[in-house]
Structure formats: C-alpha cells, structure tokens
Motif scaffolding. Structure first.
Motif, PDB file in Angstrom:
ATOM      1  N   LYS A  55       0.810  -1.206   0.000  1.00  0.00           N
ATOM      2  CA  LYS A  55       0.000   0.000   0.000  1.00  0.00           C
ATOM      3  C   LYS A  55       0.854   1.270   0.000  1.00  0.00           C
ATOM      4  O   LYS A  55       2.047   1.234   0.312  1.00  0.00           O
ATOM      5  CB  LYS A  55      -0.892  -0.006   1.236  1.00  0.00           C
ATOM      6  N   SER A  57       1.267   4.630   2.016  1.00  0.00           N
ATOM      7  CA  SER A  57       0.906   5.050   3.370  1.00  0.00           C
ATOM      8  C   SER A  57       1.442   6.447   3.647  1.00  0.00           C
ATOM      9  O   SER A  57       2.423   6.880   3.045  1.00  0.00           O
ATOM     10  CB  SER A  57       1.453   4.056   4.399  1.00  0.00           C
ATOM     11  N   SER A  58       0.762   7.132   4.566  1.00  0.00           N
ATOM     12  CA  SER A  58       1.159   8.483   4.941  1.00  0.00           C
ATOM     13  C   SER A  58       0.944   8.689   6.431  1.00  0.00           C
ATOM     14  O   SER A  58      -0.097   8.296   6.966  1.00  0.00           O
ATOM     15  CB  SER A  58       0.330   9.508   4.160  1.00  0.00           C
ATOM     16  N   THR A  59       1.915   9.309   7.081  1.00  0.00           N
ATOM     17  CA  THR A  59       1.727   9.651   8.494  1.00  0.00           C
ATOM     18  C   THR A  59       0.902  10.922   8.628  1.00  0.00           C
ATOM     19  O   THR A  59       0.432  11.235   9.704  1.00  0.00           O
ATOM     20  CB  THR A  59       3.086   9.856   9.198  1.00  0.00           C
ATOM     21  N   GLN A  62      -3.006   9.082   7.396  1.00  0.00           N
ATOM     22  CA  GLN A  62      -3.329   7.773   7.952  1.00  0.00           C
ATOM     23  C   GLN A  62      -4.262   6.940   7.072  1.00  0.00           C
ATOM     24  O   GLN A  62      -4.754   5.907   7.487  1.00  0.00           O
ATOM     25  CB  GLN A  62      -3.978   7.912   9.354  1.00  0.00           C
ATOM     26  N   PRO A  64      -4.603   4.597   3.912  1.00  0.00           N
ATOM     27  CA  PRO A  64      -3.794   3.874   2.924  1.00  0.00           C
ATOM     28  C   PRO A  64      -4.486   3.790   1.570  1.00  0.00           C
ATOM     29  O   PRO A  64      -5.713   3.794   1.482  1.00  0.00           O
ATOM     30  CB  PRO A  64      -3.646   2.484   3.545  1.00  0.00           C
ATOM     31  N   ARG A  90      -3.941  -5.321   8.831  1.00  0.00           N
ATOM     32  CA  ARG A  90      -3.152  -4.081   8.807  1.00  0.00           C
ATOM     33  C   ARG A  90      -3.486  -3.217   7.596  1.00  0.00           C
ATOM     34  O   ARG A  90      -2.984  -2.116   7.468  1.00  0.00           O
ATOM     35  CB  ARG A  90      -1.659  -4.407   8.780  1.00  0.00           C
ATOM     36  N   ASP A  92      -2.724  -4.125   4.472  1.00  0.00           N
ATOM     37  CA  ASP A  92      -1.729  -4.347   3.423  1.00  0.00           C
ATOM     38  C   ASP A  92      -2.414  -4.846   2.161  1.00  0.00           C
ATOM     39  O   ASP A  92      -3.350  -5.633   2.218  1.00  0.00           O
ATOM     40  CB  ASP A  92      -0.686  -5.375   3.878  1.00  0.00           C
ATOM     41  N   TYR A 133       2.842  10.825   0.944  1.00  0.00           N
ATOM     42  CA  TYR A 133       2.662   9.374   0.841  1.00  0.00           C
ATOM     43  C   TYR A 133       3.978   8.704   0.513  1.00  0.00           C
ATOM     44  O   TYR A 133       4.818   9.263  -0.166  1.00  0.00           O
ATOM     45  CB  TYR A 133       1.603   9.028  -0.210  1.00  0.00           C
ATOM     46  N   ASN A 136       5.513   1.509  -0.400  1.00  0.00           N
ATOM     47  CA  ASN A 136       6.044   0.376   0.348  1.00  0.00           C
ATOM     48  C   ASN A 136       6.206  -0.808  -0.591  1.00  0.00           C
ATOM     49  O   ASN A 136       5.256  -1.232  -1.242  1.00  0.00           O
ATOM     50  CB  ASN A 136       5.104   0.012   1.499  1.00  0.00           C
TER      51      ASN A 136
END
Length: 196
Positions: A55, A57-59, A62, A64, A90, A92, A133, A136
């Motif tokens: 995916k 992802s970004s802090t 949040q 995905p 999760r 994924d 973003y 991964n």
C-alpha cells in the motif's frame, strides 16, 4: 496413615519427572524453527527476485491507498498475494509488480514502461505527494527501507518505503511533480500551468 500418604507424593513426583525426562530424550534435537510467512529462501546466482508492492501510506493522513491507484507501471496481470490474516488486518495490499532483479547480478537503470498520464492522474499524484505518501515495496518478505542520516547523532536510521515524489522547479517550468525512486528521477510531470 498420614505419614505414608506424604511419602507417596515425592515418589509420584519423581516418577513423573523421570517419565518427562525419558520423553525429552526420545525427541531428536531440532536445528531450526519456522514462523509462518518467514520461511527462508535459498537463492543461486541469477535467480529471479520478484519485487512485490504494498500500500501507499502516509503519516499525515493515515489513509492507505493501493499502489496501483496511482499511474505506476503495472504487470500484465495483477495478483494479490496476502499470506496471512495479519497483513489483511493491517490494510496491506501486497501485489506483484513488473520489477524483477537477479540475485548477485548488478543492474543499471532500465525502462520498465513509458506512459502519458491525464490531468486527473497528475492531480491525484500531486495530492499524494503533498500528503507525503510513501511507497512500500517488499523483496523476499523484507520491506524496502531508505537510509536517513542523523547529523545530530552521527548515525543513520531507516525509514520504511520511499516518498511518492517531491515538488519543485524542473527545467524552468512553472510547476512540476518529480517522482524520485532510489535517488534517480523516475518520472517528471511538468505543465505550463499549475495542476489544480
């Protein structure tokens, strides 16, 4: 009668311990262990190493997204390869990719695909870059990480994934979105007018 009952208890415990020791002695010693999804692979020179994508992802948000929600190079057929329930819980989305390496074979940059993207796709890409973003990827169940120098501690830390891209000036145009993979410019989306 009470003293004989008390004498039976240590004798029974000793007999049970002796049976337990005999059972342990009968079991052959183990040389390895196995955790589901982490089985070791042996690779020979020139064996193909399949890169899987996960995916985005970004802090910052949040939320995905699937790797293929952006206009990245795609294989002919996209195959989900979730291996366990934990990956699904999760969020994924582990899928195959068109990227292949060979074990112990150095490779220079290679073009996987070329594409022209629409204004809508460019806008989506720009939004993902602004929201920081990260892409991964997985190689033989190992996540792709990026080393980041910490000058305050003269140390290096590793951050999962790499940024989808960075914004900036490119070739003198007003607005550009530059996608950088492993330190090289993978794609540049440049426009004469700002992407809104």
């Amino acid at each position: 009668m009470r003293p004989t009952a008390m004498l039976r208890w240590p004798a029974a415990a000793a007999a049970l311990a002796l049976v337990f020791l005999l059972l342990i002695a009968a079991v052959p010693p183990a040389a390895a262990f196995y955790l589901p999804g982490v089985a070791p692979n042996d690779f020979q020179k020139k064996d193909p190493l399949q890169v899987k994508v996960n995916k985005l992802s970004s802090t910052k948000t949040q939320l995905p997204y699937s790797y293929y929600s952006l206009p990245f190079c795609k294989p002919d057929t996209i195959v989900d390869s979730a291996e366990n329930l934990g990956e699904v819980l999760r969020g994924d989305r582990i899928e195959n990719s068109p990227y292949v390496f060979e074990m112990r074979e150095p490779k220079m940059c290679q073009i996987v695909c070329k594409a022209t993207i629409s204004d809508k796709q460019a806008k989506e890409l720009k939004e993902k870059i602004e929201d920081e973003y990260r892409v991964n990827m997985i190689l033989d169940n190992l996540p792709l990480v990026v080393p980041i120098a910490r000058p305050d501690r003269d140390d290096v830390v590793f951050q999962g994934g790499y940024h989808v891209g960075v914004k900036g000036q490119y070739a003198g145009l007003d607005v550009a979105v530059v996608v950088i993979i492993a330190g090289r410019i993978d794609a540049a989306i440049a426009t004469e007018k700002p992407i809104r």
